[in-house]
Design a protein around this motif. Sequence first.
Motif, PDB file in Angstrom:
ATOM      1  N   GLY A  65       0.771  -1.234   0.000  1.00 44.72           N
ATOM      2  CA  GLY A  65       0.000   0.000   0.000  1.00 44.72           C
ATOM      3  C   GLY A  65       0.800   1.281   0.000  1.00 44.72           C
ATOM      4  N   VAL A  66       2.122   1.185  -0.058  1.00 41.84           N
ATOM      5  CA  VAL A  66       2.969   2.370   0.027  1.00 41.84           C
ATOM      6  C   VAL A  66       3.071   3.073  -1.326  1.00 41.84           C
ATOM      7  N   ASN A  67       3.003   4.409  -1.293  1.00 44.27           N
ATOM      8  CA  ASN A  67       3.294   5.249  -2.457  1.00 44.27           C
ATOM      9  C   ASN A  67       4.514   6.087  -2.094  1.00 44.27           C
ATOM     10  N   ILE A  68       5.568   5.956  -2.889  1.00 39.93           N
ATOM     11  CA  ILE A  68       6.791   6.714  -2.662  1.00 39.93           C
ATOM     12  C   ILE A  68       6.814   7.845  -3.683  1.00 39.93           C
ATOM     13  N   GLY A  69       6.851   9.079  -3.198  1.00 40.52           N
ATOM     14  CA  GLY A  69       6.795  10.251  -4.069  1.00 40.52           C
ATOM     15  C   GLY A  69       8.021  10.394  -4.960  1.00 40.52           C
ATOM     16  N   ASP A  70       7.854  11.140  -6.042  1.00 44.58           N
ATOM     17  CA  ASP A  70       8.952  11.388  -6.979  1.00 44.58           C
ATOM     18  C   ASP A  70      10.175  11.941  -6.252  1.00 44.58           C
ATOM     19  N   VAL A  78       9.773   0.664   4.876  1.00 43.79           N
ATOM     20  CA  VAL A  78       8.781   1.687   4.544  1.00 43.79           C
ATOM     21  C   VAL A  78       7.384   1.111   4.744  1.00 43.79           C
ATOM     22  N   ILE A  79       6.654   1.696   5.717  1.00 41.28           N
ATOM     23  CA  ILE A  79       5.320   1.180   6.051  1.00 41.28           C
ATOM     24  C   ILE A  79       4.204   2.159   5.702  1.00 41.28           C
ATOM     25  N   GLU A  80       4.579   3.398   5.311  1.00 41.66           N
ATOM     26  CA  GLU A  80       3.564   4.388   4.943  1.00 41.66           C
ATOM     27  C   GLU A  80       4.093   5.267   3.810  1.00 41.66           C
ATOM     28  N   ASP A  81       3.196   6.038   3.202  1.00 38.73           N
ATOM     29  CA  ASP A  81       3.549   6.868   2.050  1.00 38.73           C
ATOM     30  C   ASP A  81       4.700   7.822   2.368  1.00 38.73           C
ATOM     31  N   CYS A  82       5.495   8.109   1.335  1.00 41.51           N
ATOM     32  CA  CYS A  82       6.644   9.008   1.459  1.00 41.51           C
ATOM     33  C   CYS A  82       6.428  10.231   0.569  1.00 41.51           C
ATOM     34  N   LYS A  83       6.655  11.421   1.136  1.00 41.55           N
ATOM     35  CA  LYS A  83       6.489  12.676   0.397  1.00 41.55           C
ATOM     36  C   LYS A  83       7.581  12.808  -0.669  1.00 41.55           C
ATOM     37  N   PRO A  84       7.294  13.490  -1.780  1.00 43.69           N
ATOM     38  CA  PRO A  84       8.294  13.690  -2.828  1.00 43.69           C
ATOM     39  C   PRO A  84       9.544  14.408  -2.305  1.00 43.69           C
ATOM     40  N   ASN A  85      10.674  14.107  -2.946  1.00 42.29           N
ATOM     41  CA  ASN A  85      11.951  14.785  -2.692  1.00 42.29           C
ATOM     42  C   ASN A  85      12.321  14.836  -1.210  1.00 42.29           C
ATOM     43  N   THR A  86      12.206  13.689  -0.566  1.00 39.39           N
ATOM     44  CA  THR A  86      12.487  13.587   0.861  1.00 39.39           C
ATOM     45  C   THR A  86      13.325  12.341   1.111  1.00 39.39           C
ATOM     46  N   LEU A  87      14.229  12.414   2.082  1.00 42.00           N
ATOM     47  CA  LEU A  87      15.047  11.277   2.504  1.00 42.00           C
ATOM     48  C   LEU A  87      14.361  10.598   3.683  1.00 42.00           C
ATOM     49  N   TYR A  88      14.207   9.280   3.586  1.00 40.72           N
ATOM     50  CA  TYR A  88      13.623   8.471   4.655  1.00 40.72           C
ATOM     51  C   TYR A  88      14.632   7.412   5.070  1.00 40.72           C
ATOM     52  N   ALA A  89      14.699   7.121   6.385  1.00 42.08           N
ATOM     53  CA  ALA A  89      15.599   6.092   6.903  1.00 42.08           C
ATOM     54  C   ALA A  89      15.003   5.500   8.166  1.00 42.08           C
ATOM     55  N   GLY A  90      15.468   4.309   8.516  1.00 39.61           N
ATOM     56  CA  GLY A  90      15.108   3.699   9.784  1.00 39.61           C
ATOM     57  C   GLY A  90      14.078   2.607   9.695  1.00 39.61           C
ATOM     58  N   VAL A  91      13.790   2.041  10.863  1.00 42.35           N
ATOM     59  CA  VAL A  91      12.810   0.959  11.001  1.00 42.35           C
ATOM     60  C   VAL A  91      11.854   1.348  12.132  1.00 42.35           C
ATOM     61  N   PRO A  92      10.623   1.720  11.817  1.00 44.83           N
ATOM     62  CA  PRO A  92      10.110   1.991  10.481  1.00 44.83           C
ATOM     63  C   PRO A  92      10.726   3.268   9.919  1.00 44.83           C
ATOM     64  N   ALA A  93      10.659   3.401   8.591  1.00 45.14           N
ATOM     65  CA  ALA A  93      11.256   4.572   7.932  1.00 45.14           C
ATOM     66  C   ALA A  93      10.566   5.860   8.371  1.00 45.14           C
ATOM     67  N   LYS A  94      11.386   6.838   8.697  1.00 44.52           N
ATOM     68  CA  LYS A  94      10.900   8.161   9.109  1.00 44.52           C
ATOM     69  C   LYS A  94      11.539   9.219   8.217  1.00 44.52           C
ATOM     70  N   GLU A  95      10.844  10.340   8.065  1.00 45.08           N
ATOM     71  CA  GLU A  95      11.384  11.459   7.295  1.00 45.08           C
ATOM     72  C   GLU A  95      12.628  12.004   8.004  1.00 45.08           C
ATOM     73  N   ILE A  96      13.728  12.112   7.251  1.00 44.42           N
ATOM     74  CA  ILE A  96      14.982  12.635   7.789  1.00 44.42           C
ATOM     75  C   ILE A  96      15.169  14.101   7.369  1.00 44.42           C
ATOM     76  N   LYS A  97      14.988  14.357   6.058  1.00 42.68           N
ATOM     77  CA  LYS A  97      15.100  15.734   5.582  1.00 42.68           C
ATOM     78  C   LYS A  97      14.557  15.877   4.175  1.00 42.68           C
ATOM     79  N   GLN A  98      14.191  17.121   3.843  1.00 40.00           N
ATOM     80  CA  GLN A  98      13.774  17.467   2.484  1.00 40.00           C
ATOM     81  C   GLN A  98      15.016  17.533   1.603  1.00 40.00           C
ATOM     82  N   LEU A  99      14.889  17.137   0.364  1.00 38.78           N
ATOM     83  CA  LEU A  99      16.030  17.171  -0.563  1.00 38.78           C
ATOM     84  C   LEU A  99      15.881  18.333  -1.540  1.00 38.78           C
TER      85      LEU A  99
END
Length: 168
Positions: A132-137, A147-168
């Motif tokens: 069910g995950v959508n990973i943004g451009d 990755v257990i939930e949607d990821c915003k575009p142009n963003t770095l995600y890391a960890g378990v579960p993946a969390k937003e680290i920073k905007q790119l």
Amino acid sequence: MIKRLKASLSLITWNLLVNLVGKSILVTNKQRYSLYRIAGMRTASSNIRSGCTFRGKSIFIERGVFLNHNVFIDAWESVTIKENTSIAFDVLICTSSHRIGTLQKRAGESKRKPIIIGKGCWIGARAIILPGVNIGDGCVIAAGAVVIEDCKPNTLYAGVPAKEIKQL
């Protein structure tokens, strides 16, 4: 009965071409691409390395996509990988899971949801993308992230579960 047998044979033939012959390190990327197309896989990219496994036929790979060695795609629901995305080795993309069941059987009823990976993404080694995950451009998913939930575009995600680290 005959229709079911034909479907089974079709799936067996597909698996032989895609997941046996296509996985071989003896097959070039160009030959692998041809095998995938003959089997009916919807890929516009010939940059798929050996060892990749595809379960299910609902896979859409756009042009410029790079799949490194041993990527595993469980596509019982659709998996769309948009153009110019790079996926490192040993990544797991999984469209199916189970609900938590009863005391007698914890792996309950099956649930399936599609996955979309946007344009120009980079998925790091051994990352796991769950149903069910959508990973943004333009996203970067760090190595080993889950990755257990949607990821915003142009963003770095890391960890378990993946969390937003920073905007790119």
